[in-house]
Design a protein around this motif. Sequence first.
Motif, short mmCIF file in Angstrom:
data_model
loop_
_atom_site.label_atom_id
_atom_site.label_comp_id
_atom_site.label_asym_id
_atom_site.label_seq_id
_atom_site.Cartn_x
_atom_site.Cartn_y
_atom_site.Cartn_z
N LYS A 1 0.79 -1.28 0.04
CA LYS A 1 0.02 -0.06 -0.03
C LYS A 1 0.95 1.21 0.07
O LYS A 1 0.70 2.19 -0.68
CB LYS A 1 -0.87 -0.12 1.30
CG LYS A 1 -2.11 -0.95 1.22
CD LYS A 1 -2.74 -1.41 2.31
CE LYS A 1 -3.86 -2.50 1.99
NZ LYS A 1 -4.31 -3.02 3.18
N GLY B 1 2.06 1.95 -3.41
CA GLY B 1 0.99 2.57 -4.44
C GLY B 1 1.17 2.17 -5.63
O GLY B 1 1.39 0.78 -5.85
N ASP B 2 1.26 3.08 -6.43
CA ASP B 2 1.52 2.83 -7.91
C ASP B 2 2.73 2.18 -8.55
O ASP B 2 2.73 1.57 -9.54
CB ASP B 2 1.39 4.18 -8.94
CG ASP B 2 -0.37 4.63 -8.59
OD1 ASP B 2 -1.03 3.82 -8.38
OD2 ASP B 2 -0.37 5.88 -8.89
#
Length: 159
Positions: free
Chosen positions: A71, A74-75
Amino acid sequence: MKRGFLDIGLMSEPIDMRKYNFVNMPVKEQWGVFVPSDSGLSKKERITPKDLAGMSIVTATGDFNQSRIGKWLGDYKDQVEIAATANLPYNEAVLAKENIGVMLSINLNCIYENLRFIPLQPLLEVSTVLGWKKEQIFSATTSAFIDFSMQYLKGITHD
């Protein structure tokens, strides 16, 4: 029920409250990377998800994509390669020293020769607990240790 000593230990949250009794530790653990001293990353003061894009990582995180680290990335989580997973920080450090990948870990205040700890940015911290299985029968020594630990840890303030 079995008698045991090894069923008590430090765990990171979240804890399955149905299975374990626990007492919270008074400090949060900070995530970061251990990188070789001669690495280009070693000059940084903080490591961002973008910094890890295209890198190989050694970590204890098993389910990487669903973890806090996944998490946090992220990307960028699909742009890192998990080179190895291990459950002992010393073994992870050996792999990092051998340039298998950077060691993504909590800072355990350990010093590994030729490795530098760099915290993550944005900051990623985790709470830890001293936990033990519910309904576990312990030796008198282990029970005394749990009682002492509970009283001691509950008495520590965050001042």
